[in-house]
Write an enzyme that holds these catalytic residues in place. Structure first.
Site, PDB file in Angstrom:
ATOM      1  N   ILE A   9       0.838  -1.201   0.000  1.00  0.00           N
ATOM      2  CA  ILE A   9       0.000   0.000   0.000  1.00  0.00           C
ATOM      3  C   ILE A   9       0.872   1.249   0.000  1.00  0.00           C
ATOM      4  O   ILE A   9       0.653   2.189  -0.756  1.00  0.00           O
ATOM      5  CB  ILE A   9      -0.929   0.025   1.235  1.00  0.00           C
ATOM      6  CG1 ILE A   9      -1.906  -1.151   1.201  1.00  0.00           C
ATOM      7  CG2 ILE A   9      -1.691   1.352   1.312  1.00  0.00           C
ATOM      8  CD1 ILE A   9      -2.751  -1.279   2.460  1.00  0.00           C
ATOM      9  N   LYS A  10       1.888   1.236   0.848  1.00  0.00           N
ATOM     10  CA  LYS A  10       2.715   2.432   1.034  1.00  0.00           C
ATOM     11  C   LYS A  10       4.084   2.022   1.552  1.00  0.00           C
ATOM     12  O   LYS A  10       4.199   1.128   2.383  1.00  0.00           O
ATOM     13  CB  LYS A  10       2.026   3.373   2.036  1.00  0.00           C
ATOM     14  CG  LYS A  10       2.771   4.652   2.352  1.00  0.00           C
ATOM     15  CD  LYS A  10       1.996   5.450   3.398  1.00  0.00           C
ATOM     16  CE  LYS A  10       2.735   6.695   3.838  1.00  0.00           C
ATOM     17  NZ  LYS A  10       2.000   7.416   4.908  1.00  0.00           N
ATOM     18  N   ALA A  13       9.798   5.806   5.093  1.00  0.00           N
ATOM     19  CA  ALA A  13      11.200   5.762   5.509  1.00  0.00           C
ATOM     20  C   ALA A  13      11.431   4.724   6.606  1.00  0.00           C
ATOM     21  O   ALA A  13      12.500   4.115   6.681  1.00  0.00           O
ATOM     22  CB  ALA A  13      11.631   7.144   5.998  1.00  0.00           C
ATOM     23  N   GLU A  14      10.419   4.514   7.446  1.00  0.00           N
ATOM     24  CA  GLU A  14      10.574   3.620   8.592  1.00  0.00           C
ATOM     25  C   GLU A  14       9.887   2.268   8.422  1.00  0.00           C
ATOM     26  O   GLU A  14      10.280   1.295   9.057  1.00  0.00           O
ATOM     27  CB  GLU A  14      10.017   4.300   9.856  1.00  0.00           C
ATOM     28  CG  GLU A  14      10.768   5.542  10.285  1.00  0.00           C
ATOM     29  CD  GLU A  14      12.176   5.229  10.773  1.00  0.00           C
ATOM     30  OE1 GLU A  14      12.376   4.159  11.378  1.00  0.00           O
ATOM     31  OE2 GLU A  14      13.070   6.051  10.530  1.00  0.00           O
ATOM     32  N   ALA A  15       8.848   2.229   7.586  1.00  0.00           N
ATOM     33  CA  ALA A  15       8.057   0.995   7.512  1.00  0.00           C
ATOM     34  C   ALA A  15       7.367   0.846   6.165  1.00  0.00           C
ATOM     35  O   ALA A  15       7.206   1.814   5.414  1.00  0.00           O
ATOM     36  CB  ALA A  15       7.010   0.988   8.628  1.00  0.00           C
ATOM     37  N   ILE A  17       3.719  -0.620   4.474  1.00  0.00           N
ATOM     38  CA  ILE A  17       2.334  -0.949   4.801  1.00  0.00           C
ATOM     39  C   ILE A  17       1.799  -1.869   3.704  1.00  0.00           C
ATOM     40  O   ILE A  17       1.799  -1.502   2.524  1.00  0.00           O
ATOM     41  CB  ILE A  17       1.448   0.317   4.887  1.00  0.00           C
ATOM     42  CG1 ILE A  17       2.092   1.381   5.787  1.00  0.00           C
ATOM     43  CG2 ILE A  17       0.051  -0.044   5.375  1.00  0.00           C
ATOM     44  CD1 ILE A  17       2.244   0.976   7.222  1.00  0.00           C
ATOM     45  N   ASP A 125       1.572  13.124  14.108  1.00  0.00           N
ATOM     46  CA  ASP A 125       1.559  13.338  12.652  1.00  0.00           C
ATOM     47  C   ASP A 125       0.117  13.525  12.188  1.00  0.00           C
ATOM     48  O   ASP A 125      -0.353  12.833  11.284  1.00  0.00           O
ATOM     49  CB  ASP A 125       2.212  12.153  11.941  1.00  0.00           C
ATOM     50  CG  ASP A 125       2.480  12.423  10.460  1.00  0.00           C
ATOM     51  OD1 ASP A 125       2.512  13.613  10.076  1.00  0.00           O
ATOM     52  OD2 ASP A 125       2.643  11.457   9.697  1.00  0.00           O
TER      53      ASP A 125
END
Length: 218
Positions: A9-10, A13-15, A17, A125
């Site tokens: 999905i996405k 920078a950190e993970a 999805i 966020d």
């Protein structure tokens, strides 16, 4: 098979999805990725700590009747949170379409964030991209990767400042009315006035820094 990834999905920078299945139920997998430049022991420690923290915050929000994706599983060995796949429309998309429900939804979002802050949770966020309107008609808050437990007025002010700034930068024609409606809903928070004053202070700081940068270039 309990775990099955279907499509990305996405990628952040950190993970990453992913949409997938969890025991044949539609699910979202949030998988934190290792950083090759970090020492392996430190990398493992950081990923575990952040995964546990995010899951704990989401669970706490859920326990306080705040609309967040339901967590199905937390796999520390894979730095993965498996959660409910929320069907609906992202608030940002509704704003882009100038949907007639936007102002009421902003008021409802204000109520949600008031409840979040009453539970001593800050999102970190808060933008229209991290809020979804469920098919059932309720708003749901997404992505708690930068969230924290906090009672600090400063941290709550940053949440509101981020939301207002995202409105002004992407939806300038809607920003004022959206934020006014948001604040109507946010009146449910006991320290509303203190947080609003903190938002004004944060914005003054930002203008001061910008003016200093401009003056140095002249």
């Amino acid at each position: 098979m309990a775990f099955k990834l279907e499509y990305l999905i996405k990628k952040g920078a950190e993970a990453e999805i992913w949409k997938g299945k969890w025991f044949n139920v539609d699910a979202v997998y949030k998988i934190r990725k290792s950083k090759p430049w970090r020492h392996p022991f430190l990398d493992k420690l950081i990923l575990e700590k952040r995964t546990i923290k995010e899951a704990r915050i989401m669970y706490n929000a859920f326990e306080n009747n705040i609309n967040v994706p339901y967590i199905y599983d937390v796999d520390i060995s894979r730095n993965t949170i498996v959660m409910e796949f929320v069907e609906g429309i992202i608030l940002k998309e509704l704003m882009e379409a100038k949907d007639s429900r936007v102002f009421l939804l902003c008021e409802n979002l204000g109520k949600l964030i008031a409840n979040l802050h009453n539970a001593s949770i800050v999102h970190g966020d808060l933008t229209p991209s991290n809020v979804i309107l469920r098919k059932e008609g309720d708003l749901c808050i997404l992505d708690f990767g930068l969230a924290n437990f906090s009672n600090r007025i400063e941290d709550m002010g940053i949440d509101l400042h981020l939301f207002l700034r995202s409105l002004e930068s992407s939806f300038s024609s809607l920003a004022n009315e959206c934020f006014q409606n948001f604040m109507k809903g946010y009146s449910h928070f006991k320290h509303r006035n203190e947080v609003l004053e903190k938002v004004k202070e944060i914005r003054r700081r930002g203008r001061y820094v910008l003016e200093r940068r401009i003056s140095k270039k002249i």
